[in-house]
Every structure is written in C-alpha cells, then in structure tokens.
Write an enzyme that holds these catalytic residues in place. Structure first.
Site, PDB file in Angstrom:
ATOM      1  N   LYS A   2      65.720  36.932  13.994  1.00  0.00           N
ATOM      2  CA  LYS A   2      64.293  37.171  14.195  1.00  0.00           C
ATOM      3  C   LYS A   2      63.793  36.524  15.484  1.00  0.00           C
ATOM      4  CE  LYS A   2      63.388  39.675  10.526  1.00  0.00           C
ATOM      5  NZ  LYS A   2      63.186  41.125  10.681  1.00  0.00           N
ATOM      6  N   TYR A  45      69.274  34.860   9.703  1.00  0.00           N
ATOM      7  CA  TYR A  45      67.981  35.536   9.677  1.00  0.00           C
ATOM      8  C   TYR A  45      67.048  34.940  10.732  1.00  0.00           C
ATOM      9  CZ  TYR A  45      63.783  37.702   7.656  1.00  0.00           C
ATOM     10  OH  TYR A  45      62.635  38.436   7.452  1.00  0.00           O
TER      11      TYR A  45
END
Length: 261
Positions: free
Chosen positions: A160, A156
């Site tokens: 991102k 993640y």
C-alpha cells in the site's frame, strides 16, 4: 447531464465490497462500468444489478490482475467494445496476516503480486489508450496502511505504501497526456476482507474479536466508526471527475480521523 456520461470506467475487484460500490456509483452517474474480477459469474451478476437499477450499459470481464496476458486481453476486449478507456480504478486486493518472523514467502509474493503487479499491469494496459485519447483518470485503492503500519501486515503495508510511489511516477509521466493518478486510502471498511481479519487477528493477538475491533481496528478513529464503501466511493469519484491536473499525485485518507495529514 451526469458527471460521467459516456465515460468508460474499469474497476478491478468490482464484483464485491468496495469495488462493487465504486462501480455502482459510477453507473449511477452515467458511466459505463466495467466489472473486472476473477469471479466472472459474480461480475456478471453485478452487471445485471447495474442494468436493473440504472438502465445503463455495463460490461463484465474475467481478469486475474497478476496475469499479464489476461490483463492485456481484458482491456483489449473493453476497447474493442467501447473504443476507449477513460477511468481505471485499480482496486483488487487481498489480506494475509502473520507475524513478520514467520511470514511465508509464498504469501508475501502472492499479496504483493495482486496489489502492486496488478496495479502496474492494469495501468500499463490502459495507458496506451488513455495517451492516444489525451485523457485518463487512474485511481488506486490504497489504505491508511499507505501511511501507517500495523502488526502482522508486512506485505500489505509495503504494497500500500508502494501504490503511492507508483501514482507519483504516473502523475509526472501522464501529465502531458492529460492523465492523472491518485490514491484513495480507506480506514477499516466492514467488507468480507475485513470481517475475515477479525477472528484471525483475535487468534494471533490472543484477544477477543470485540477487542480487535475496539482496540486495534478503530482505536485511532475520532468516533469509533468503520469507514463505509460509500465514503470510499465519494473520494474515488472526486478524483475521477477532476477536470485538470490540479489533483494528481495525491493520496486522500478516508478513515474517520485514524490518520490525519
């Protein structure tokens, strides 16, 4: 005249959570909101909600953002219906948490595919139409994790961070076509995605759910408050309304001071 009268705005992952709020806000300000989601029934329900609330036009599209053919077809359907795409909000995402040492490779690939492949594929599909029209606004839903790291979130955080790089490249390539690219980076927003994480992190870290909220999720905020979907939508619409290239290649953190630049 509303800010987005007549603008066609595709929002991925827009049948729930942050994406839905963004789509509702676009519709409230005159845009034609395209609800692109894996769950077509939920997307159509959101369309009906928009039409009931605002009386404007909205359109539901079934879209798996990791499927090249599905993305191309979804965008083609939008262009066939409306003749253009003005705004893309690449928002679809998931969360999977594990310690790095035993993070399943399949989960790593799944998460990166949705966040990064999805952003790439949806952007590429929209760009040819934006370039032809000499206008486009692309906004990626990043995260404070575009700037910071947390335990248990290797893919993640990597994804991102990657969205910021993607936006910077598009900002440079798109400038001559009046296409801007920016990233909105929320803190923790109390959506189903985050609510699901609370017990998962409690179990993984061996602490209570209350402590996950207080000492993990909101520890670094200035006021111990969750970011709201409305806060995030404010930032997205700010970038979408920009009239020049002045705001491009940027990332705006919306997090109650969790990360300060």
């Amino acid at each position: 005249m509303a800010r987005f009268d007549g603008k066609v705005a595709i929002v991925t992952g827009a049948a729930s959570g942050i994406g839905k709020e963004i789509a509702l806000r676009f519709a409230a300000e005159g845009a034609i909101a395209v609800i692109a989601d894996l769950n077509l029934a939920a997307a159509q329900a959101t369309v009906e909600e928009i039409k009931a609330a605002h009386g404007g036009d909205a359109f539901a599209v079934a879209m798996n953002v990791t499927d090249e053919a599905a993305v191309e077809q979804g965008v083609a359907d939008v262009v066939a219906k409306y003749g253009k795409v003005d705004i893309l909000v690449s928002n679809a995402g998931i969360q999977i948490v594990h310690p790095f040492v035993d993070f399943p490779y399949a989960d790593w690939k799944k998460l990166l595919s949705i966040h990064l492949d999805g952003a790439f594929l949806t952007t590429r599909a929209c760009l040819k139409h934006m370039y032809a029209a000499n206008y486009g606004r692309v906004i990626y839903t990043g995260s404070v994790h575009s700037k910071e790291a947390s335990k248990l979130k290797a893919p993640y955080v990597a994804a991102k961070h990657g969205l910021i790089g993607l936006a910077k490249v598009l900002a440079k390539e798109g400038a001559e076509h009046n296409v801007t690219a920016n990233v909105v980076c929320p803190g923790f927003v109390l959506t189903p995605l985050v609510e699901k994480q609370i017990p998962e992190q409690a179990q993984a870290l061996g602490i209570s759910e209350e402590d996950v909220v207080k000492t993990v999720m909101l520890k670094e905020t200035v006021d111990g408050q969750f970011t709201t979907t409305d806060d995030v939508a404010d930032a997205v619409l700010f970038f979408a309304a920009a009239t020049t290239n002045a705001f491009t290649g940027q990332s705006l953190v919306v997090s109650h001071g969790w990360f300060m630049q």
